[in-house]
Motif scaffolding. Structure first.
Motif, PDB file in Angstrom:
ATOM      1  N   LYS A  20       0.816  -1.223   0.000  1.00 24.89           N
ATOM      2  CA  LYS A  20       0.000   0.000   0.000  1.00 24.89           C
ATOM      3  C   LYS A  20       0.849   1.273   0.000  1.00 24.89           C
ATOM      4  O   LYS A  20       0.319   2.376   0.034  1.00 24.89           O
ATOM      5  CB  LYS A  20      -1.008  -0.014   1.158  1.00 24.89           C
ATOM      6  CG  LYS A  20      -0.404   0.008   2.541  1.00 24.89           C
ATOM      7  CD  LYS A  20      -1.501   0.216   3.579  1.00 24.89           C
ATOM      8  CE  LYS A  20      -0.911   0.758   4.855  1.00 24.89           C
ATOM      9  NZ  LYS A  20      -0.844  -0.100   5.989  1.00 24.89           N
ATOM     10  N   SER A  21       2.162   1.120  -0.081  1.00 25.68           N
ATOM     11  CA  SER A  21       3.017   2.316  -0.070  1.00 25.68           C
ATOM     12  C   SER A  21       3.079   2.935  -1.463  1.00 25.68           C
ATOM     13  O   SER A  21       2.661   2.334  -2.444  1.00 25.68           O
ATOM     14  CB  SER A  21       4.418   1.963   0.419  1.00 25.68           C
ATOM     15  OG  SER A  21       5.104   1.152  -0.496  1.00 25.68           O
ATOM     16  N   SER A  22       3.617   4.137  -1.527  1.00 27.18           N
ATOM     17  CA  SER A  22       3.824   4.694  -2.873  1.00 27.18           C
ATOM     18  C   SER A  22       5.219   4.259  -3.325  1.00 27.18           C
ATOM     19  O   SER A  22       6.156   4.181  -2.530  1.00 27.18           O
ATOM     20  CB  SER A  22       3.679   6.210  -2.866  1.00 27.18           C
ATOM     21  OG  SER A  22       4.454   6.747  -1.832  1.00 27.18           O
ATOM     22  N   PHE A  23       5.327   3.963  -4.591  1.00 27.01           N
ATOM     23  CA  PHE A  23       6.546   3.343  -5.105  1.00 27.01           C
ATOM     24  C   PHE A  23       7.403   4.320  -5.907  1.00 27.01           C
ATOM     25  O   PHE A  23       6.892   5.243  -6.525  1.00 27.01           O
ATOM     26  CB  PHE A  23       6.178   2.167  -6.023  1.00 27.01           C
ATOM     27  CG  PHE A  23       5.596   1.004  -5.288  1.00 27.01           C
ATOM     28  CD1 PHE A  23       6.401   0.169  -4.532  1.00 27.01           C
ATOM     29  CD2 PHE A  23       4.235   0.747  -5.340  1.00 27.01           C
ATOM     30  CE1 PHE A  23       5.880  -0.908  -3.852  1.00 27.01           C
ATOM     31  CE2 PHE A  23       3.690  -0.332  -4.654  1.00 27.01           C
ATOM     32  CZ  PHE A  23       4.507  -1.156  -3.909  1.00 27.01           C
ATOM     33  N   ALA A  24       8.693   4.076  -5.870  1.00 22.20           N
ATOM     34  CA  ALA A  24       9.611   4.784  -6.764  1.00 22.20           C
ATOM     35  C   ALA A  24      10.341   3.716  -7.566  1.00 22.20           C
ATOM     36  O   ALA A  24      10.581   2.606  -7.061  1.00 22.20           O
ATOM     37  CB  ALA A  24      10.606   5.590  -5.944  1.00 22.20           C
ATOM     38  N   GLU A  25      10.700   4.013  -8.793  1.00 17.99           N
ATOM     39  CA  GLU A  25      11.449   3.031  -9.579  1.00 17.99           C
ATOM     40  C   GLU A  25      12.854   2.893  -9.009  1.00 17.99           C
ATOM     41  O   GLU A  25      13.504   3.891  -8.685  1.00 17.99           O
ATOM     42  CB  GLU A  25      11.508   3.464 -11.040  1.00 17.99           C
ATOM     43  CG  GLU A  25      10.187   3.220 -11.747  1.00 17.99           C
ATOM     44  CD  GLU A  25      10.259   3.595 -13.201  1.00 17.99           C
ATOM     45  OE1 GLU A  25      10.874   2.847 -13.978  1.00 17.99           O
ATOM     46  OE2 GLU A  25       9.710   4.649 -13.547  1.00 17.99           O
ATOM     47  N   ALA A  26      13.298   1.639  -8.873  1.00 21.22           N
ATOM     48  CA  ALA A  26      14.616   1.390  -8.288  1.00 21.22           C
ATOM     49  C   ALA A  26      15.720   1.859  -9.232  1.00 21.22           C
ATOM     50  O   ALA A  26      15.580   1.794 -10.451  1.00 21.22           O
ATOM     51  CB  ALA A  26      14.760  -0.098  -7.993  1.00 21.22           C
TER      52      ALA A  26
END
Ligand SMILES: O=C(O)CCC(=O)C(=O)O
Ligand SMILES: [Fe+2]
Length: 200
Positions: A32-38
């Motif tokens: 449920k977190s907001s994601f950033a591209e690795a």
């Protein structure tokens, strides 16, 4: 099987580092977190950049309470790992990263021995299965494969795959070539951290 072999080759494995409940909660928090591209670290520019050909995965987040508990658990590992790898590490380790690999995501072969990194740690939060019709928060594919475990140039392309399992922690030398094979179905959740060489 691969666990016994990896242990024989010097890889540190704790199959029960986290409980199933801890793993389920962490998976839910990451989901449920907001994601950033690795990103990947580029030694030439000394910065982190996006490189889709080398790595596709997502950085998620967890609550500060959950992060604190994980940091405490990792801190508690230091003495064991110092004995295992016969080396001292800095008391400060790399901040844990909370990773999600969705179907199709991967991390191509690389080493991580920049920035004083000595030992890579991965903790798996859900199970890898061999069935492509994955169920119950499992995933297919997405194996960690480690190369160079035998100090023999003729075997440099020989890698050992670890089947990810909920709660399992693996620790290995950051200078060993390794990859995460593409996830074929489901989503793979993992925590990554590193022990570092002592700062004077
Ligand atoms: O997801 C993993 O098991 C390992 C990821 C990795 O190699 C890294 O973050 O450097
Ligand atoms: Fe890595």
């Amino acid at each position: 099987m691969s666990i016994d072999l990896l242990r024989k080759l010097g890889v540190y494995i704790d199959t029960d580092f986290l409980t199933p409940t801890q793993c389920q909660n962490l998976c839910q928090e990451i989901q449920k977190s907001s994601f950033a591209e690795a990103k990947v670290y580029d030694a030439d520019t000394k910065s982190s950049t996006k490189d889709d050909a080398l790595r596709q995965s997502l950085f998620g987040t967890v609550s500060s309470q959950a992060d604190k508990e994980i940091r405490k658990k990792i801190m508690g590992l230091r003495t064991d790992l110092e004995h295992h790898f016969n080396e001292q590490f800095d008391a400060i380790f790399e901040a844990p990263k909370y990773l999600a690999y969705d179907t199709g995501h991967f991390f191509g072969a690389h080493t991580d021995d920049q920035l004083g990194r000595r030992i890579n740690i991965s903790i798996y939060l859900n199970d890898e299965t061999s069935q492509e019709n994955t169920q119950n928060n499992s995933y297919c594919g997405g194996s960690l494969k480690i190369y160079g475990l035998l100090d023999n140039p003729a075997l440099k392309d020989w890698g050992v795959s670890l089947t990810g399992a909920q709660g399992l922690l693996v620790a290995y030398r950051a200078d060993l070539l390794h990859e995460v094979t593409p996830v074929l179905s489901g989503s793979r959740y993992a925590i990554v951290s590193r022990f570092l060489k002592p700062r004077k």
